[in-house]
Structure formats: C-alpha cells, structure tokens
Enzyme design. Sequence first.
Site, PDB file in Angstrom:
ATOM      1  N   SER A   1       4.874  65.746  -2.756  1.00 50.70           N
ATOM      2  CA  SER A   1       5.187  66.890  -3.614  1.00 50.70           C
ATOM      3  C   SER A   1       4.419  66.773  -4.917  1.00 50.70           C
ATOM      4  CB  SER A   1       6.693  66.963  -3.905  1.00 50.70           C
ATOM      5  OG  SER A   1       6.944  67.952  -4.890  1.00 50.70           O
TER       6      SER A   1
ATOM      7  N   GLN B   1       4.554  68.889  -7.275  1.00 53.53           N
ATOM      8  CA  GLN B   1       5.416  69.327  -8.372  1.00 53.53           C
ATOM      9  C   GLN B   1       6.224  68.152  -8.933  1.00 53.53           C
ATOM     10  OE1 GLN B   1       4.981  70.927  -5.493  1.00 53.53           O
ATOM     11  NE2 GLN B   1       5.096  73.146  -5.734  1.00 53.53           N
TER      12      GLN B   1
ATOM     13  N   ASP C   1       1.253  75.334   1.398  1.00 48.60           N
ATOM     14  CA  ASP C   1       1.655  76.720   1.127  1.00 48.60           C
ATOM     15  C   ASP C   1       0.941  77.725   2.027  1.00 48.60           C
ATOM     16  OD1 ASP C   1       3.508  76.186  -0.889  1.00 48.60           O
ATOM     17  OD2 ASP C   1       1.943  76.036  -2.408  1.00 48.60           O
TER      18      ASP C   1
ATOM     19  N   LYS D   1      11.144  74.983   1.010  1.00 45.62           N
ATOM     20  CA  LYS D   1      10.372  75.825   0.094  1.00 45.62           C
ATOM     21  C   LYS D   1      11.271  76.964  -0.403  1.00 45.62           C
ATOM     22  CE  LYS D   1       6.267  73.911  -0.093  1.00 45.62           C
ATOM     23  NZ  LYS D   1       5.615  73.572  -1.373  1.00 45.62           N
TER      24      LYS D   1
ATOM     25  N   ARG E   1      10.884  77.860   5.245  1.00 49.40           N
ATOM     26  CA  ARG E   1       9.672  78.601   5.591  1.00 49.40           C
ATOM     27  C   ARG E   1       9.300  78.436   7.063  1.00 49.40           C
ATOM     28  NH1 ARG E   1       5.556  78.216   0.621  1.00 49.40           N
ATOM     29  NH2 ARG E   1       6.660  79.905  -0.403  1.00 49.40           N
TER      30      ARG E   1
ATOM     31  N   ARG F   1       5.327  84.345  -0.018  1.00 45.41           N
ATOM     32  CA  ARG F   1       4.257  84.003   0.931  1.00 45.41           C
ATOM     33  C   ARG F   1       4.566  84.556   2.334  1.00 45.41           C
ATOM     34  NH1 ARG F   1       0.867  81.025  -2.090  1.00 45.41           N
ATOM     35  NH2 ARG F   1       1.830  79.622  -3.620  1.00 45.41           N
TER      36      ARG F   1
END
Length: 260
Positions: free
Chosen positions: A17, A19, A166, A193, A197, A239
Amino acid sequence: EGTRDAMPIIYDMPVASAQVKSAILLAALNTPGKTAIIEKEPTRDHSERMLKAFGAEVERSSNNVITIVGQPTLTAQNIDVPADPSSAAFLAVAALLVPKSEITIKNVCINPHRIGLFTTLKEMGADIKFTNKRDVCGEPVADIKIKHSKLKGVIVPPERAPSMIDEYPILSVAASVASGKTVMKGLKELRVKESDRLKTIYDGLVANGVKAKMGDDWLEVTGGKIVGGAVVKTHLDHRIAMSFLVMGLASEKPISVDDG
C-alpha cells in the site's frame, strides 16, 4: 508500542500500500533518527521522489527496505505534477476498443511502479507507444500514443499487481473483448478499495453478458462480444463507473451506471 520510546520505528508492511507507506514517511519527517519501512513488493514511489526533491534523505535498498532520516532541512520547490496514468488508462482502453481510434495522451507519468496496465496491454497486442520521454521533477514522463488494436488474453502475474492495482477494473473491460482468457492474479487488495472492487467488477461483467470467474484473489475473463444492456451497480466507486461506461463503447446494447 505506541510510546515515544518506540520511535523511530521499523515497519514491516503486511499489504502492499503506497498510501500507508506515504503516511509513515510523512510522519517520520518529524521523528528523530532513521525510520525504516520494509516492503514485500515495491509500490509506487512518488512520495520518495518528491521528498528527495525537497531535500529529505530517502533511500531504498536492494531488498526493498526504505529508510528516511527524520527532521531534515527541507527547501521549497516548484513542482510540475505530470498527468495521472490511472486516469489515462480509461482513455487508452477506450481507444483500443473503438475501431479506427487513434489518440495521444500528453505529459503522462510513466513511473515504472505505475505502468503495469500499459505493460499488460502491450502483451495483449495493443499498439501503444511512449514518445517524447523526459524527466519532470524526478518523475519519468512521456506522451502516450494508442491505436485501436485486436487484443488477446494473457496471464497477469501477481507481482505486477502493485504497479496497476487501480487499473484492474478497466483491464477487465479490455479483457472482455480480447480473444481467449485473461487471468489476473494477486488481487486481494481490491477487496478493500472504495468498494469490494473484485466482486463489483465480477458482478458488472456478468450482468453485461461477459463470461467471468472469480476467486478470493483472482479473476478470469473470457473475451468475446459484449452484450451489455445492464445498469451496473457501482457502489459509489468512480473507477467502476468509468470502466463500465468505457465498456459501453464496445457493447451491443447500451450500458448504464447507477448513482450517476
């Protein structure tokens, strides 16, 4: 744990990750000593590149250990932010799907930790070229030319997932028109996500007549004609919405998304 005496820390990342990694790097700026982050697989390194540009001491070892020296002297910089490859992905796949299409997307970041989708699309037979390559504020940048192409199914290895995590929704759209099967592995992070997802992609594919199978951390898509005609449940995930709207460019019947 959680005490000041425990700082600086050595953090072993349980999940890939960028982030989480970036949050730790930013927190480490205000922490005396060296903070270390251990990655099982390299993730996007925009934070490291930008922190270096500001004067921070950030290093990555050959075994994916990132160290940062706390309390550095930072100097203000003028930053030119290149275009986002994850956003460019929708335009790229749209061009691949629609006959006679040819587009150029300018000033796109082609950081090697971000372009797994373009690598995969090339393996599928996509006509994609990087032109006008250059370096902008420590980031590799290029213009990307894409032409309509006939695609074939491929196996996407799990180690590529961090560089395109992504982009699996829009890759699934490309796989829906590719000849043969496309197998995507190492997708566990997609479960956490903006939506689950992986399941949301699967549900949208099946609703529109695409043959697909799903496991805990993998997705298999068999390409062919896309029937379409469904209203895709996006679960407010941008997305998912954009991917299935792109799919509508190649489907026999129109595709809609909820919560437009």
